[in-house]
Write a protein that holds these residues in place. Sequence first.
Motif, mmCIF file in Angstrom:
data_model
loop_
_atom_site.group_PDB
_atom_site.id
_atom_site.type_symbol
_atom_site.label_atom_id
_atom_site.label_comp_id
_atom_site.label_asym_id
_atom_site.label_seq_id
_atom_site.Cartn_x
_atom_site.Cartn_y
_atom_site.Cartn_z
ATOM 1 N N SER A 55 60.904 77.832 20.859
ATOM 2 C CA SER A 55 62.628 76.849 21.274
ATOM 3 C C SER A 55 63.649 77.460 20.783
ATOM 4 C CB SER A 55 61.397 75.653 19.645
ATOM 5 O OG SER A 55 61.482 76.408 19.049
ATOM 6 N N PHE A 56 64.469 75.967 21.635
ATOM 7 C CA PHE A 56 66.432 76.754 21.701
ATOM 8 C C PHE A 56 67.385 75.658 21.311
ATOM 9 C CE2 PHE A 56 64.936 75.831 25.939
ATOM 10 C CZ PHE A 56 66.119 75.805 26.472
ATOM 11 N N ASP A 57 68.156 76.151 20.635
ATOM 12 C CA ASP A 57 69.145 74.956 21.026
ATOM 13 C C ASP A 57 70.014 75.656 21.501
ATOM 14 O OD1 ASP A 57 70.310 76.373 18.808
ATOM 15 O OD2 ASP A 57 69.731 75.383 17.130
ATOM 16 N N ASP A 58 71.219 75.568 21.261
ATOM 17 C CA ASP A 58 72.471 75.635 21.587
ATOM 18 C C ASP A 58 73.272 77.146 20.777
ATOM 19 O OD1 ASP A 58 73.428 73.731 23.310
ATOM 20 O OD2 ASP A 58 74.556 72.806 21.793
ATOM 21 N N SER A 59 72.486 77.895 20.095
ATOM 22 C CA SER A 59 73.141 78.824 19.609
ATOM 23 C C SER A 59 71.679 79.830 18.831
ATOM 24 C CB SER A 59 73.765 79.178 18.152
ATOM 25 O OG SER A 59 73.492 77.936 17.574
ATOM 26 N N ASN A 60 71.089 79.724 19.109
ATOM 27 C CA ASN A 60 69.537 80.262 18.644
ATOM 28 C C ASN A 60 68.185 80.462 19.440
ATOM 29 O OD1 ASN A 60 70.646 81.756 16.251
ATOM 30 N ND2 ASN A 60 70.344 78.922 14.871
ATOM 31 N N LEU A 61 67.354 81.483 19.220
ATOM 32 C CA LEU A 61 66.020 80.985 19.835
ATOM 33 C C LEU A 61 65.165 81.300 19.025
ATOM 34 C CD1 LEU A 61 66.378 83.530 23.018
ATOM 35 C CD2 LEU A 61 66.195 81.192 23.081
ATOM 36 N N TYR A 62 64.338 80.025 18.820
ATOM 37 C CA TYR A 62 63.687 80.599 17.876
ATOM 38 C C TYR A 62 62.052 80.823 18.218
ATOM 39 C CZ TYR A 62 66.647 77.221 15.853
ATOM 40 O OH TYR A 62 68.210 77.080 15.117
ATOM 41 N N PHE A 63 61.192 81.230 17.683
ATOM 42 C CA PHE A 63 59.695 82.307 17.964
ATOM 43 C C PHE A 63 58.319 81.761 17.113
ATOM 44 C CE2 PHE A 63 62.630 84.030 20.547
ATOM 45 C CZ PHE A 63 62.139 84.027 21.489
ATOM 46 N N GLU A 64 57.509 81.297 17.039
ATOM 47 C CA GLU A 64 56.510 80.973 15.989
ATOM 48 C C GLU A 64 55.238 81.607 17.086
ATOM 49 O OE1 GLU A 64 53.602 78.513 14.079
ATOM 50 O OE2 GLU A 64 56.309 77.130 15.091
ATOM 51 N N ARG A 65 54.734 82.352 16.315
ATOM 52 C CA ARG A 65 53.679 83.419 16.617
ATOM 53 C C ARG A 65 52.495 83.927 15.701
ATOM 54 N NH1 ARG A 65 54.913 89.301 19.389
ATOM 55 N NH2 ARG A 65 56.650 87.819 19.883
ATOM 56 N N SER A 66 51.571 83.944 15.130
ATOM 57 C CA SER A 66 50.819 84.225 13.925
ATOM 58 C C SER A 66 50.648 83.418 13.160
ATOM 59 C CB SER A 66 50.056 85.237 14.149
ATOM 60 O OG SER A 66 49.812 85.654 15.471
ATOM 61 N N GLY A 67 51.502 82.169 12.957
ATOM 62 C CA GLY A 67 51.871 81.522 11.819
ATOM 63 C C GLY A 67 53.200 81.952 11.414
ATOM 64 N N THR A 68 53.957 82.877 11.659
ATOM 65 C CA THR A 68 55.437 83.610 10.825
ATOM 66 C C THR A 68 56.329 82.766 12.049
ATOM 67 O OG1 THR A 68 54.657 85.394 12.616
ATOM 68 C CG2 THR A 68 54.424 85.724 10.346
ATOM 69 N N GLU A 69 57.267 83.420 11.620
ATOM 70 C CA GLU A 69 58.525 81.878 12.205
ATOM 71 C C GLU A 69 59.805 83.191 12.598
ATOM 72 O OE1 GLU A 69 59.572 78.133 11.853
ATOM 73 O OE2 GLU A 69 57.268 77.345 11.928
ATOM 74 N N SER A 70 60.434 83.380 13.004
ATOM 75 C CA SER A 70 61.616 84.477 13.791
ATOM 76 C C SER A 70 63.027 83.504 14.534
ATOM 77 C CB SER A 70 61.445 85.375 14.110
ATOM 78 O OG SER A 70 60.878 84.692 15.699
ATOM 79 N N LYS A 71 63.963 83.550 13.803
ATOM 80 C CA LYS A 71 65.331 82.932 14.634
ATOM 81 C C LYS A 71 65.570 84.163 15.500
ATOM 82 C CE LYS A 71 68.844 81.840 12.547
ATOM 83 N NZ LYS A 71 70.018 80.467 11.437
ATOM 84 N N ILE A 72 66.232 84.094 16.339
ATOM 85 C CA ILE A 72 66.922 85.028 16.862
ATOM 86 C C ILE A 72 68.612 83.760 17.662
ATOM 87 C CG2 ILE A 72 67.296 87.056 19.495
ATOM 88 C CD1 ILE A 72 64.440 87.318 18.397
ATOM 89 N N PRO A 73 69.734 84.611 17.056
ATOM 90 C CA PRO A 73 70.879 84.373 17.761
ATOM 91 C C PRO A 73 71.152 84.934 18.820
ATOM 92 C CG PRO A 73 71.497 85.249 15.450
ATOM 93 C CD PRO A 73 69.733 85.645 15.626
ATOM 94 N N LEU A 74 71.296 83.498 19.672
ATOM 95 C CA LEU A 74 71.460 83.979 20.793
ATOM 96 C C LEU A 74 72.816 85.061 21.241
ATOM 97 C CD1 LEU A 74 72.141 80.495 23.075
ATOM 98 C CD2 LEU A 74 70.187 82.257 22.945
ATOM 99 N N ARG A 75 73.850 85.477 20.264
ATOM 100 C CA ARG A 75 74.862 85.926 20.515
ATOM 101 C C ARG A 75 74.337 87.684 20.182
ATOM 102 N NH1 ARG A 75 75.236 84.446 15.787
ATOM 103 N NH2 ARG A 75 75.026 86.293 13.575
ATOM 104 N N ASN A 76 72.640 87.736 19.913
ATOM 105 C CA ASN A 76 72.132 89.467 19.484
ATOM 106 C C ASN A 76 71.111 89.813 20.835
ATOM 107 O OD1 ASN A 76 72.377 89.182 17.138
ATOM 108 N ND2 ASN A 76 70.732 88.687 16.032
ATOM 109 N N ILE A 77 71.538 89.118 21.788
ATOM 110 C CA ILE A 77 70.546 89.842 22.792
ATOM 111 C C ILE A 77 72.164 89.944 23.981
ATOM 112 C CG2 ILE A 77 69.962 88.541 25.864
ATOM 113 C CD1 ILE A 77 69.134 86.056 23.747
ATOM 114 N N LYS A 78 71.493 92.082 24.282
ATOM 115 C CA LYS A 78 72.287 92.775 24.462
ATOM 116 C C LYS A 78 72.236 92.536 26.366
ATOM 117 C CE LYS A 78 72.836 94.113 20.598
ATOM 118 N NZ LYS A 78 73.597 93.439 20.024
ATOM 119 N N ASN A 79 70.877 91.783 26.442
ATOM 120 C CA ASN A 79 71.529 92.520 28.272
ATOM 121 C C ASN A 79 70.132 91.028 28.705
ATOM 122 O OD1 ASN A 79 71.540 92.985 30.976
ATOM 123 N ND2 ASN A 79 70.596 94.769 30.789
ATOM 124 N N ILE A 80 69.873 90.731 29.807
ATOM 125 C CA ILE A 80 69.436 89.498 30.330
ATOM 126 C C ILE A 80 68.613 89.708 31.990
ATOM 127 C CG2 ILE A 80 68.702 87.080 31.616
ATOM 128 C CD1 ILE A 80 70.955 85.847 29.236
#
Length: 153
Positions: free
Chosen positions: A87-112
């Motif tokens: 899932s995502f909002d204007d500033s973060n990507l949220y990932f849920e995998r195997s019961g664990t959740e992680s949040k990645i701020p969009l500013r941490n994305i170095k390359n697309i």
Amino acid sequence: MIKTKPYNLTKEKYTAIVIEKRFKKSWWLYLLMLLISTFNFNKFGKDSFSTFIIIFGFAYPIIVFIYLYFWSKSKSNDILFETINMSFDDSNLYFERSGTESKIPLRNIKNIISRKDYWMLYIQQGNFIYVPKDVFYSKNDFSDFSKLLMIQE
């Protein structure tokens, strides 16, 4: 917050990505080795050094391919193939995998890197997040995510 359909990276897709990246990065080396082997082919069997160069030049790309194929399917990479809910909002990507959740701020994305059917979002060199383009519930969700990525590029 916008959610996506659950998805996973398949072993076959990961293998294709790894091999494609390796050969795009080092294509010139493989070409050079094949050219040297081809030009020395008339010396095959005449001296051991030329024979070694010819065999090595033709075999090296194949050996690298086989190595990457088996490495990409190894058990140490099994976490990459688990089902992900993103899932995502204007500033973060949220990932849920195997019961664990992680949040990645969009500013941490170095390359697309955008491909026909997926994106690779690089957090650091060699570490990417695979996001298929068909995991969105609506065209508006896809459009919002695309716009969000364009801001980061």
